[in-house]
Design a protein around this motif. Structure first.
Motif, PDB file in Angstrom:
ATOM      1  N   VAL A   2      42.940  26.275  37.421  1.00  0.00           N
ATOM      2  CA  VAL A   2      43.445  27.565  38.203  1.00  0.00           C
ATOM      3  C   VAL A   2      44.775  27.857  37.926  1.00  0.00           C
ATOM      4  O   VAL A   2      45.699  27.099  37.825  1.00  0.00           O
ATOM      5  CB  VAL A   2      43.055  27.564  39.576  1.00  0.00           C
ATOM      6  N   LEU A   4      47.497  31.329  38.361  1.00  0.00           N
ATOM      7  CA  LEU A   4      47.857  32.772  39.073  1.00  0.00           C
ATOM      8  C   LEU A   4      49.147  32.574  38.432  1.00  0.00           C
ATOM      9  O   LEU A   4      50.080  31.990  39.004  1.00  0.00           O
ATOM     10  CB  LEU A   4      47.575  32.632  40.507  1.00  0.00           C
ATOM     11  N   CYS A  22      49.598  40.058  38.787  1.00  0.00           N
ATOM     12  CA  CYS A  22      49.102  38.636  38.985  1.00  0.00           C
ATOM     13  C   CYS A  22      47.972  38.651  37.734  1.00  0.00           C
ATOM     14  O   CYS A  22      46.850  39.227  38.091  1.00  0.00           O
ATOM     15  CB  CYS A  22      48.652  38.686  40.279  1.00  0.00           C
ATOM     16  N   ALA A  24      45.317  36.070  36.396  1.00  0.00           N
ATOM     17  CA  ALA A  24      44.646  34.784  36.722  1.00  0.00           C
ATOM     18  C   ALA A  24      43.908  34.227  35.699  1.00  0.00           C
ATOM     19  O   ALA A  24      43.158  35.061  34.782  1.00  0.00           O
ATOM     20  CB  ALA A  24      43.396  35.513  37.906  1.00  0.00           C
ATOM     21  N   PHE A  29      37.422  35.285  38.201  1.00  0.00           N
ATOM     22  CA  PHE A  29      38.274  36.450  38.901  1.00  0.00           C
ATOM     23  C   PHE A  29      37.392  37.311  39.845  1.00  0.00           C
ATOM     24  O   PHE A  29      37.683  37.602  41.015  1.00  0.00           O
ATOM     25  CB  PHE A  29      39.316  36.999  37.906  1.00  0.00           C
ATOM     26  N   MET A  34      41.615  38.888  46.433  1.00  0.00           N
ATOM     27  CA  MET A  34      42.958  38.493  45.954  1.00  0.00           C
ATOM     28  C   MET A  34      43.976  39.172  46.910  1.00  0.00           C
ATOM     29  O   MET A  34      43.627  40.095  47.663  1.00  0.00           O
ATOM     30  CB  MET A  34      43.108  39.002  44.670  1.00  0.00           C
ATOM     31  N   ASN A  77      41.223  40.360  34.400  1.00  0.00           N
ATOM     32  CA  ASN A  77      41.736  39.220  35.184  1.00  0.00           C
ATOM     33  C   ASN A  77      43.089  39.688  35.627  1.00  0.00           C
ATOM     34  O   ASN A  77      44.118  38.629  35.812  1.00  0.00           O
ATOM     35  CB  ASN A  77      41.507  37.932  34.777  1.00  0.00           C
ATOM     36  N   ALA A  98      44.289  33.792  45.839  1.00  0.00           N
ATOM     37  CA  ALA A  98      43.072  34.082  45.534  1.00  0.00           C
ATOM     38  C   ALA A  98      42.119  33.044  46.550  1.00  0.00           C
ATOM     39  O   ALA A  98      42.662  32.288  46.700  1.00  0.00           O
ATOM     40  CB  ALA A  98      42.569  33.627  43.968  1.00  0.00           C
ATOM     41  N   TYR A 112      44.930  28.245  45.930  1.00  0.00           N
ATOM     42  CA  TYR A 112      45.217  29.255  44.807  1.00  0.00           C
ATOM     43  C   TYR A 112      46.399  29.958  45.239  1.00  0.00           C
ATOM     44  O   TYR A 112      46.222  31.126  45.566  1.00  0.00           O
ATOM     45  CB  TYR A 112      43.967  30.081  44.358  1.00  0.00           C
ATOM     46  N   GLY A 114      50.238  31.514  43.136  1.00  0.00           N
ATOM     47  CA  GLY A 114      51.091  31.565  41.852  1.00  0.00           C
ATOM     48  C   GLY A 114      52.327  31.558  42.388  1.00  0.00           C
ATOM     49  O   GLY A 114      52.707  30.683  43.381  1.00  0.00           O
TER      50      GLY A 114
END
Length: 123
Positions: A2, A4, A22, A24, A29, A34, A77, A98, A112, A114
Motif C-alpha cells: 500500500v 499513499l 493523494c 493511491a 482504491f 478516504m 486512484n 484510507a 494506511y 501517506g
C-alpha cells in the motif's frame, strides 16, 4: 504494498487556494473510504475531511466546512482536497489515509497513511 503519496502543498497567502492530491496504489482504491487529516506544530493530528468509496458521502470538520472540498477519481486512484479561503490557522502537514469503513477513516483508525505534505499560510 500500500502506498499513499500526497502532493500539492506549499506556501500561500491568507485568502489563497491550494489543491492537494493523494495518489493511491497497492489496494483496491474504489473500495476504500478516504480521508484527510492535518497536524500543526505542537498539536495532535486532527480530522479534516472524509469521502466515501463512491464519492457520494462526504464529511468535514467544522473548521473547514464551506472552504474545503474533498473529491476523488476512482479511475485514476486519486483523491483531492481543494482548499479555498485559506487562513494562517490552516498551516499544518496534511496527510491522507484510507480505510474500508467511513468511521474508521474519520477516526484515523487505519495503518494506511501517506507521508504528508506541508501547507503554510502566511498572514
Amino acid at each position: 504494498q500500500v502506498q499513499l503519496v500526497e502532493s500539492g502543498g506549499g506556501l500561500v497567502q491568507a485568502g489563497g487556494s491550494l489543491r492537494l492530491s493523494c495518489a493511491a496504489s497497492g489496494f483496491t482504491f474504489s473500495s476504500y473510504d478516504m480521508g484527510w487529516f492535518r497536524q500543526a506544530p505542537g498539536k495532535e493530528r486532527e480530522f479534516v475531511a472524509v469521502i466515501g468509496w463512491s464519492g457520494g458521502s462526504t464529511r468535514y470538520a467544522d473548521s473547514v466546512k464551506g472552504r474545503f472540498t474533498i473529491s476523488r477519481d476512482n479511475a485514476k486512484n486519486l483523491m483531492y482536497l481543494q482548499m479555498n479561503s485559506l487562513k494562517p490557522e490552516d498551516t499544518a502537514v496534511y496527510y491522507c489515509n484510507a480505510a474500508p469503513a467511513l468511521m474508521s477513516t474519520m477516526r484515523g483508525d487505519t495503518n494506511y497513511w501517506g507521508q504528508g505534505t506541508q501547507v503554510t499560510v502566511s498572514s
